[in-house]
Motif scaffolding. Structure first.
Motif, PDB file in Angstrom:
ATOM      1  N   LEU A   8     -21.779 -14.874  10.830  1.00 24.65           N
ATOM      2  CA  LEU A   8     -20.386 -14.799  11.247  1.00 24.65           C
ATOM      3  C   LEU A   8     -19.623 -14.147  10.106  1.00 24.65           C
ATOM      4  CD1 LEU A   8     -18.306 -16.937  13.405  1.00 24.65           C
ATOM      5  CD2 LEU A   8     -17.323 -16.355  11.205  1.00 24.65           C
ATOM      6  N   SER A   9     -18.948 -13.036  10.402  1.00 19.71           N
ATOM      7  CA  SER A   9     -18.243 -12.268   9.385  1.00 19.71           C
ATOM      8  C   SER A   9     -16.763 -12.174   9.707  1.00 19.71           C
ATOM      9  CB  SER A   9     -18.803 -10.851   9.303  1.00 19.71           C
ATOM     10  OG  SER A   9     -20.166 -10.875   8.984  1.00 19.71           O
ATOM     11  N   ALA A  77     -13.526 -24.972  12.801  1.00 19.76           N
ATOM     12  CA  ALA A  77     -13.597 -23.816  13.701  1.00 19.76           C
ATOM     13  C   ALA A  77     -12.207 -23.473  14.221  1.00 19.76           C
ATOM     14  CB  ALA A  77     -14.553 -24.082  14.853  1.00 19.76           C
ATOM     15  N   GLU A  78     -11.341 -24.470  14.305  1.00 22.02           N
ATOM     16  CA  GLU A  78      -9.956 -24.203  14.728  1.00 22.02           C
ATOM     17  C   GLU A  78      -9.250 -23.291  13.737  1.00 22.02           C
ATOM     18  OE1 GLU A  78      -8.881 -24.882  17.746  1.00 22.02           O
ATOM     19  OE2 GLU A  78     -10.864 -25.757  18.046  1.00 22.02           O
ATOM     20  N   ASN A  79      -9.667 -23.332  12.458  1.00 25.41           N
ATOM     21  CA  ASN A  79      -9.088 -22.434  11.459  1.00 25.41           C
ATOM     22  C   ASN A  79      -9.445 -20.978  11.779  1.00 25.41           C
ATOM     23  OD1 ASN A  79      -8.187 -24.735  10.224  1.00 25.41           O
ATOM     24  ND2 ASN A  79      -9.635 -24.650   8.529  1.00 25.41           N
ATOM     25  N   LEU A  80     -10.648 -20.759  12.326  1.00 25.98           N
ATOM     26  CA  LEU A  80     -11.016 -19.407  12.774  1.00 25.98           C
ATOM     27  C   LEU A  80     -10.109 -18.957  13.905  1.00 25.98           C
ATOM     28  CD1 LEU A  80     -14.907 -19.514  12.800  1.00 25.98           C
ATOM     29  CD2 LEU A  80     -13.506 -17.878  11.553  1.00 25.98           C
ATOM     30  N   LEU A  89      -5.764  -9.716   9.195  1.00 20.80           N
ATOM     31  CA  LEU A  89      -7.162  -9.813   9.606  1.00 20.80           C
ATOM     32  C   LEU A  89      -7.570  -8.569  10.381  1.00 20.80           C
ATOM     33  CD1 LEU A  89      -9.638 -11.761   9.793  1.00 20.80           C
ATOM     34  CD2 LEU A  89      -8.797 -12.295  12.077  1.00 20.80           C
ATOM     35  N   ASN A  90      -8.746  -8.055  10.076  1.00 20.33           N
ATOM     36  CA  ASN A  90      -9.264  -6.918  10.835  1.00 20.33           C
ATOM     37  C   ASN A  90     -10.158  -7.364  11.977  1.00 20.33           C
ATOM     38  OD1 ASN A  90      -8.015  -5.498   8.825  1.00 20.33           O
ATOM     39  ND2 ASN A  90      -9.700  -4.076   8.517  1.00 20.33           N
ATOM     40  N   GLU A  91     -11.144  -8.239  11.651  1.00 20.32           N
ATOM     41  CA  GLU A  91     -12.117  -8.570  12.693  1.00 20.32           C
ATOM     42  C   GLU A  91     -12.864  -9.860  12.351  1.00 20.32           C
ATOM     43  OE1 GLU A  91     -15.735  -6.346  15.061  1.00 20.32           O
ATOM     44  OE2 GLU A  91     -15.333  -5.742  13.005  1.00 20.32           O
ATOM     45  N   ARG A 119     -12.842 -18.560  21.844  1.00 20.15           N
ATOM     46  CA  ARG A 119     -11.828 -19.319  21.119  1.00 20.15           C
ATOM     47  C   ARG A 119     -11.588 -18.746  19.721  1.00 20.15           C
ATOM     48  NH1 ARG A 119     -14.135 -23.908  21.418  1.00 20.15           N
ATOM     49  NH2 ARG A 119     -14.759 -24.251  19.277  1.00 20.15           N
ATOM     50  N   ILE A 120     -12.658 -18.319  19.055  1.00 13.28           N
ATOM     51  CA  ILE A 120     -12.478 -17.770  17.714  1.00 13.28           C
ATOM     52  C   ILE A 120     -12.204 -16.263  17.748  1.00 13.28           C
ATOM     53  CG2 ILE A 120     -13.870 -19.579  16.644  1.00 13.28           C
ATOM     54  CD1 ILE A 120     -16.120 -17.479  16.306  1.00 13.28           C
ATOM     55  N   GLY A 121     -12.308 -15.651  18.921  1.00 18.78           N
ATOM     56  CA  GLY A 121     -12.000 -14.228  19.062  1.00 18.78           C
ATOM     57  C   GLY A 121     -13.025 -13.324  18.410  1.00 18.78           C
TER      58      GLY A 121
END
Length: 131
Positions: A8-9, A77-80, A89-91, A119-121
């Motif tokens: 995950l990046s 994960a909600e922070n993501l 943020l780019n991606e 959810r994290i996009g």
């Protein structure tokens, strides 16, 4: 032996990797600073990068592999989810690298996994490296 790695990046032009760690409240396994691999005439990479991963040396279901990565975040994960709306943020991307010992690798994902990615996009990329 089938080897599966899930990455995950998070990339950003302006947020430094340590700032991404602070916002996510989790440390990266690997960080890349923009321009750290300079190749004239332009700096490489173009963005700062923050990355965590899970690696499996034996075959595991791809859905399970993504689930294990999600478990590393837990409630963070909600922070993501919050970070994907950050102006700098780019991606957010999730990559699965598969090096199978046989060609049959099912690509089935549960509704829970798809909901997590939504959810994290995160974008999803699957790379296949036959041995």
């Amino acid at each position: 032996m089938t080897r599966i790695t899930v990455f995950l990046s998070v990339t950003s032009r302006t947020l430094a990797p340590h700032e991404i760690s602070d916002l996510l409240e989790i440390d990266a396994d690997h960080e890349v600073v923009k321009g750290s691999q300079r190749t004239p005439p332009r700096p490489w990479p173009k963005n700062n990068g923050w990355n965590i991963s899970c690696r499996f040396e034996e075959y595991v279901d791809l859905d399970f592999a993504i689930g294990e990565l999600a478990l590393r975040f837990g409630e963070k994960a909600e922070n993501l989810s919050w970070l994907r709306h950050h102006e700098h943020l780019n991606e957010i991307s999730l990559k699965i690298a598969i090096a199978p010992e046989r060609e049959d690798v099912p690509l089935n994902f549960s509704a829970k996994t798809i909901a997590f990615l939504g959810r994290i996009g995160a974008s999803l990329d699957i790379e296949y490296f036959p041995e």
